[in-house]
Design an enzyme around this catalytic site. Structure first.
Site, PDB file in Angstrom:
ATOM      1  N   ASP A 211     -26.881  -5.221 -36.137  1.00 24.17           N
ATOM      2  CA  ASP A 211     -27.272  -5.354 -37.527  1.00 24.17           C
ATOM      3  C   ASP A 211     -27.068  -6.790 -38.000  1.00 24.17           C
ATOM      4  O   ASP A 211     -26.062  -7.424 -37.686  1.00 24.17           O
ATOM      5  CB  ASP A 211     -26.424  -4.391 -38.364  1.00 24.17           C
ATOM      6  CG  ASP A 211     -26.837  -4.336 -39.812  1.00 24.17           C
ATOM      7  OD1 ASP A 211     -27.971  -3.873 -40.074  1.00 24.17           O
ATOM      8  OD2 ASP A 211     -26.038  -4.723 -40.675  1.00 24.17           O
ATOM      9  N   GLU A 271     -21.903  -7.867 -17.839  1.00 23.98           N
ATOM     10  CA  GLU A 271     -20.849  -7.243 -17.039  1.00 23.98           C
ATOM     11  C   GLU A 271     -21.119  -5.753 -16.845  1.00 23.98           C
ATOM     12  O   GLU A 271     -20.783  -5.173 -15.808  1.00 23.98           O
ATOM     13  CB  GLU A 271     -19.508  -7.451 -17.741  1.00 23.98           C
ATOM     14  CG  GLU A 271     -18.292  -6.941 -16.999  1.00 23.98           C
ATOM     15  CD  GLU A 271     -17.015  -7.191 -17.777  1.00 23.98           C
ATOM     16  OE1 GLU A 271     -16.065  -6.386 -17.599  1.00 23.98           O
ATOM     17  OE2 GLU A 271     -16.962  -8.160 -18.553  1.00 23.98           O
TER      18      GLU A 271
END
Length: 545
Positions: A211, A271
């Site tokens: 957001d 990752e």
């Protein structure tokens, strides 16, 4: 009980997002299973088979975190828990597992730029000038005359600064007064928010919708924003009645430090093999920021573009202009397009679309280069609901009524079947009323009609997902001739030619050289001598033989 982790489905294909289709779920309005009139996580889980039947790649779930709900979850008071109205962490883990079994990835809405004023971080921060989190939010002394430190404005109207009597300072809130802005210049804040991100990645989410991604940093010197000339104002981000449009928000957002944080965020995503789409809220620099934030794998993979969420009709010429600006200002960027979402009038109403027009635009968004977000109910052709003032919940609409009615009209409950006034969403009165105009668009009715727009969405989603050219190919030769829009998509030897008549008059079309086969079309028949005619709102998707 402790929620159990589910391996991210995204890790099996980290590039799924490139050209993928994401289905946005507004959890308050999707499915109520507890009888309180508010949708919940078990309700989403219950409806996962339906979502999977659409053929989408992922769902994006709007905020469900613990919150006082002043802005319906976009004011977070605990980033690592589920608000009881939506369920529990165990319910979320079950949702993720169910979605993954159906081949659907799960993205969640992270609100990192600000928290609720009830978050423990802010409660501590405002308690004194010397506590351990005193610098976790954007605080500033008043001017000598006691007025706010600068001229920054809130998107929700008025000054972006609120006086706090405990600290005898102002705090920044770009949105509601109850949504104080976090201070990203403090590395401890960045670390804490990355820990939040890791928490949800460990629970198996496949990605995030971020957001207000360009609001993370404010200018460290708190310089005044310059005025915006009237000819440059537009209502893409805030309604025209809002004075927010009178400023060039040069210092209150869009700061260069954003890129440094986004690199850290991207390292964490990589990752886990996860992805993110960033919402860029800026009416003047949106395309430029899209390019910066998605460049060279150093930020998010894609940015949520506002260009097709505007009120003005989406003409062929405007589509061409948007893509020319994209090529010019963000040549290496990747956009995620949407026609509707939880913040704007549904596009069927916004653009005054007929049934044929709604089908044409559904096909169009599945042919454009970029990724796609579909908003719940869009696949049903839902128009904007008319919500009476006494039923309004959105503080934005209440503030600017009646010139701007707020966002409740696009947030009313999903309609599953027509047998009761609540459309199968709930057994009790919902938090927002179900529009009587929506009942005739319900899923159950459309499933039984061969010509329903629901089946059309399934068909064009399938067309996109099974074509490498449409999903992630290059886009060449985009042109507008009156209401006729044409372009070509190309990838690995597959060549697709797309032609759309976005108007009420018949248009003649000359095809590119070569032999073509019809893939999808309304009113389109294969031509003779290299030409064809498209009637009003007709289109043709052709593959080179």
């Amino acid at each position: 009980m402790t929620a159990t982790a589910e391996a991210p489905l995204a890790a099996t294909n980290p590039d799924w997002w490139r050209g993928g289709i994401i289905y946005q779920i507004y959890p308050r309005s999707f499915q109520d299973t507890t009888g309180d009139g508010i949708g919940d996580l078990p309700g989403i889980t219950e409806r996962i088979p339906y979502v999977a039947s659409l053929g989408v790649d992922a769902i994006w779930i709007s905020p469900f975190f613990t919150s006082p709900m002043k802005d319906f979850g976009y004011d977070v008071s605990d980033y690592c828990d589920v608000d009881p109205m939506f369920g529990t962490l165990e319910d979320f883990a079950h949702l993720v597992a169910t979605a993954h079994r159906h081949g659907v990835r799960v993205m969640i809405d992270l609100v990192l730029s600000h928290s609720s004023d009830q978050h423990p971080w802010f409660v501590e921060s405002r308690s004194s000038l010397s506590n351990g989190k005193s610098d976790w939010y954007v605080w500033a002394d008043p001017k000598p005359d006691g007025t706010p430190p600068n001229n920054w404005l809130s998107i929700f109207g008025g000054t972006a600064w609120q006086w706090d009597a405990r600290r005898l300072q102002y705090y920044l809130h770009n949105f509601l007064i109850s949504q104080p802005d976090l201070n990203f210049h403090n590395l401890e804040v960045q670390d804490a928010l990355l820990d939040v991100t890791r928490f949800w990645l460990d629970l198996g989410v496949d990605g995030f919708r971020l957001d207000t991604i360009n609001f993370y940093f404010a200018d460290a010197d708190l310089r005044d924003n310059p005025a915006l000339p009237p000819e440059h104002r537009n209502a893409t981000i805030a309604p025209s009645v809002n004075p927010y449009n009178h400023q060039d928000h040069m210092f209150s957002k869009n700061q260069p430090e954003n890129l440094l944080f986004l690199r850290r965020f991207r390292e964490l995503l990589d990752e886990y093999g996860a992805c993110a789409v960033g919402e860029v809220g800026d009416a003047q620099r949106g395309m430029e920021l899209l390019g910066e934030y998605t460049r060279d794998g150093q930020g998010v993979q894609m940015c949520y573009a506002f260009d097709f969420l505007a009120a003005e009709p989406l003409t062929a010429a405007r589509i061409v202009d948007v893509f020319h600006r994209l090529d010019r200002e963000a040549p290496d960027g990747w956009a995620c397009w949407a026609f509707s979402n939880h913040d704007v009038t549904r596009h069927v109403t916004r653009w005054g679309l007929s049934h044929a027009g709604a089908r044409a635009y559904a096909t169009l968004i599945c042919c454009l280069r970029g990724s796609v977000c579909l908003y719940q109910g869009e696949e049903l052709g839902l128009p904007e609901a008319d919500v009476a003032f006494e039923d309004l919940q959105d503080p934005y609409g209440i503030q600017f009524w009646p010139e701007f009615k707020g966002r409740d009209g696009c947030r009313t409950p999903m309609v599953w079947e027509p047998s009761n006034r609540n459309g199968g969403f709930s057994d009790v009165r919902p938090w927002l009323p179900v529009s009587s105009d929506h009942l005739g668009h319900s899923v159950a009715l459309q499933e039984d009609r061969d010509d329903a727009i629901l089946h059309h969405y399934r068909a064009v989603i399938s067309m996109r997902t099974t074509s490498l050219a449409l999903r992630r190919g290059e886009q060449d030769g985009i042109e507008a001739r009156g209401n006729l829009l044409t372009f070509t998509r190309v990838a690995d030897g597959e060549r697709i030619f797309c032609a759309f008549n976005l108007g009420e008059s018949e248009v003649a079309l000359t095809l590119p050289e070569g032999s073509w086969n019809l893939v999808e079309g309304i009113g389109a028949t294969m031509p003779g001598a290299g030409g064809m005619t498209l009637g009003p709102w007709e289109y043709a998707i052709l593959r080179a033989a």
